[in-house]
Design a protein around this motif. Structure first.
Motif, short mmCIF file in Angstrom:
data_model
loop_
_atom_site.label_atom_id
_atom_site.label_comp_id
_atom_site.label_asym_id
_atom_site.label_seq_id
_atom_site.Cartn_x
_atom_site.Cartn_y
_atom_site.Cartn_z
N PRO A 107 0.81 -1.23 0.00
CA PRO A 107 0.00 0.00 0.00
C PRO A 107 0.84 1.28 0.00
CG PRO A 107 -0.80 -1.56 1.64
CD PRO A 107 0.51 -2.08 1.16
N LEU A 108 1.97 1.27 0.69
CA LEU A 108 2.83 2.45 0.73
C LEU A 108 3.44 2.72 -0.65
CD1 LEU A 108 4.66 1.70 4.11
CD2 LEU A 108 2.69 3.21 3.72
N LEU A 109 3.85 1.67 -1.34
CA LEU A 109 4.39 1.82 -2.68
C LEU A 109 3.33 2.35 -3.63
CD1 LEU A 109 6.60 1.33 -4.84
CD2 LEU A 109 5.77 -1.02 -5.00
N VAL A 110 2.15 1.76 -3.59
CA VAL A 110 1.07 2.16 -4.49
C VAL A 110 0.68 3.62 -4.24
CG1 VAL A 110 -1.36 1.79 -5.07
CG2 VAL A 110 0.17 -0.16 -4.81
N ARG A 111 0.57 4.00 -2.99
CA ARG A 111 0.13 5.36 -2.67
C ARG A 111 1.13 6.41 -3.15
NH1 ARG A 111 -3.76 7.66 0.04
NH2 ARG A 111 -3.47 9.64 1.12
N ALA A 112 2.42 6.14 -2.96
CA ALA A 112 3.43 7.09 -3.40
C ALA A 112 3.43 7.25 -4.92
CB ALA A 112 4.81 6.64 -2.92
N VAL A 113 3.32 6.13 -5.63
CA VAL A 113 3.30 6.20 -7.09
C VAL A 113 2.01 6.84 -7.59
CG1 VAL A 113 3.40 4.84 -9.22
CG2 VAL A 113 4.79 4.17 -7.26
N ARG A 114 0.92 6.51 -6.96
CA ARG A 114 -0.38 7.07 -7.37
C ARG A 114 -0.40 8.59 -7.25
NH1 ARG A 114 -6.28 5.61 -4.64
NH2 ARG A 114 -7.50 7.12 -5.84
N LEU A 115 0.12 9.12 -6.17
CA LEU A 115 0.16 10.57 -6.00
C LEU A 115 1.00 11.22 -7.09
CD1 LEU A 115 0.54 10.84 -2.11
CD2 LEU A 115 -1.49 11.33 -3.49
N SER A 116 2.09 10.57 -7.49
CA SER A 116 2.93 11.10 -8.57
C SER A 116 2.20 11.07 -9.90
CB SER A 116 4.23 10.31 -8.66
OG SER A 116 5.05 10.56 -7.55
N VAL A 117 1.47 9.99 -10.16
CA VAL A 117 0.72 9.88 -11.41
C VAL A 117 -0.35 10.96 -11.48
CG1 VAL A 117 -0.84 8.42 -12.75
CG2 VAL A 117 1.16 7.42 -11.64
N GLU A 118 -1.05 11.17 -10.38
CA GLU A 118 -2.11 12.18 -10.35
C GLU A 118 -1.57 13.59 -10.51
OE1 GLU A 118 -4.02 11.32 -6.68
OE2 GLU A 118 -5.31 9.75 -7.52
N ALA A 119 -0.30 13.80 -10.20
CA ALA A 119 0.31 15.13 -10.32
C ALA A 119 0.85 15.41 -11.71
CB ALA A 119 1.43 15.29 -9.29
N VAL A 120 0.89 14.40 -12.58
CA VAL A 120 1.41 14.58 -13.93
C VAL A 120 0.46 15.45 -14.75
CG1 VAL A 120 1.95 13.40 -16.10
CG2 VAL A 120 2.73 12.44 -13.93
N ASP A 121 1.01 16.41 -15.47
CA ASP A 121 0.22 17.26 -16.35
C ASP A 121 -0.20 16.45 -17.58
OD1 ASP A 121 -0.91 19.22 -17.93
OD2 ASP A 121 0.73 20.64 -17.69
N ARG A 122 -1.48 16.20 -17.72
CA ARG A 122 -1.96 15.37 -18.82
C ARG A 122 -1.67 16.00 -20.19
NH1 ARG A 122 -5.62 11.38 -17.48
NH2 ARG A 122 -5.24 10.74 -19.62
N ARG A 123 -1.47 17.30 -20.22
CA ARG A 123 -1.18 17.95 -21.49
C ARG A 123 0.15 17.49 -22.07
NH1 ARG A 123 -2.03 24.07 -19.60
NH2 ARG A 123 -0.77 23.16 -17.91
N LEU A 124 1.10 17.14 -21.21
CA LEU A 124 2.37 16.62 -21.69
C LEU A 124 2.18 15.27 -22.38
CD1 LEU A 124 4.59 17.50 -18.61
CD2 LEU A 124 4.46 18.72 -20.78
N GLU A 125 1.35 14.43 -21.80
CA GLU A 125 1.06 13.14 -22.42
C GLU A 125 0.28 13.32 -23.72
OE1 GLU A 125 0.72 10.31 -18.48
OE2 GLU A 125 -1.00 11.55 -19.02
N GLN A 126 -0.65 14.26 -23.74
CA GLN A 126 -1.42 14.52 -24.95
C GLN A 126 -0.54 15.05 -26.07
OE1 GLN A 126 -4.42 17.18 -23.51
NE2 GLN A 126 -5.57 15.56 -22.44
N ALA A 127 0.49 15.83 -25.69
CA ALA A 127 1.43 16.32 -26.70
C ALA A 127 2.19 15.17 -27.35
CB ALA A 127 2.42 17.30 -26.06
N GLY A 128 2.56 14.18 -26.53
CA GLY A 128 3.22 13.00 -27.09
C GLY A 128 2.30 12.22 -28.02
#
Length: 231
Positions: A107-128
């Motif tokens: 759970p600690l691993l998942v929570r840390a990674v999840r918070l990072s994923v949620e903080a990613v600017d989706r516009r950067l992925e859309q640009a790719g």
């Protein structure tokens, strides 16, 4: 350090490192996948999955260990199947200790990674995506570099949780010297025997040093990573 510690104490230290590293590495890919699923997925049962993933955080560790014993014990359905068809045995083996530590730290691993994923600017992925990259390439070339600090933080948390795990481990795989006796169980053993205070103190100091080294190393790596991403 081998001269300062007795052979039994040194065995507990090396086994703890082995178990913690195995638990961390074994949890990494499933942890990233589950974190991505919880952060980006929209499906029926998402909240239930989230609750199940975080259940080890609120359950008593002894309960988690007992559930593992009911599932992966030698006579348990999954444990008997794995032992008979693949020769994989978890109960009362160091691999079982790694499994228990992985479950408790997941759970600690998942929570840390999840918070990072949620903080990613989706516009950067859309640009790719507009440049013709598929979802897999977008993940590896855009998303993954951006969430690496979160992954590193999750790995450190998972490793630290594994180094300190006691209840689930001793319930599932017992406290067998040289096989399943990790640092916490070895310290507990020393506190239960007359004259064991010295061994308990030495292993406590080793635990503190290893934890501080893990935190220092992760902080150093995170700073270097952030400098490279900012360049």
């Amino acid at each position: 350090m081998s001269e300062w510690l007795s052979p039994a104490e040194w065995a507990a230290v090396t086994l703890s490192l082995k178990v913690a590293i195995a638990a961390m590495v074994g949890s990494l890919v499933p942890g990233i996948a589950v974190a991505m699923l919880l952060a980006r997925g929209r499906f029926f049962g998402r909240q239930f999955l989230d609750a199940v993933v975080h259940l080890p955080l609120i359950l008593p560790p002894v309960v988690v260990g007992y559930l593992l014993l009911l599932t992966f014990g030698r006579r348990a359905p999954v444990g008997a199947f794995l032992a008979e068809h693949f020769g994989i045995v978890f109960a009362f083996r160091w691999t079982g200790a790694a499994l228990a530590c992985a479950v408790m730290g997941f759970p600690l691993l998942v929570r840390a990674v999840r918070l990072s994923v949620e903080a990613v600017d989706r516009r950067l992925e859309q640009a790719g995506e507009t440049l013709g990259a598929g979802p897999v390439w977008v993940f590896f070339l855009v998303t993954l570099p951006l969430i690496l600090p979160g992954i590193l933080a999750g790995m450190v948390l998972s490793f630290a949780r594994a180094m300190g795990e006691f209840g689930a481990t001793i319930t599932f795989v017992s406290n067998i010297p040289g096989e399943t006796q990790t640092l916490p169980t070895a310290i507990y053993t020393f506190t239960q025997v007359p004259g064991g205070e010295g061994g308990a103190l030495r292993l406590t100091l080793v635990s503190i040093v290893l934890s501080l080294m893990a935190l220092w190393g992760s902080e150093l790596f995170a700073r270097r990573l952030q400098r490279r991403l900012a360049a």
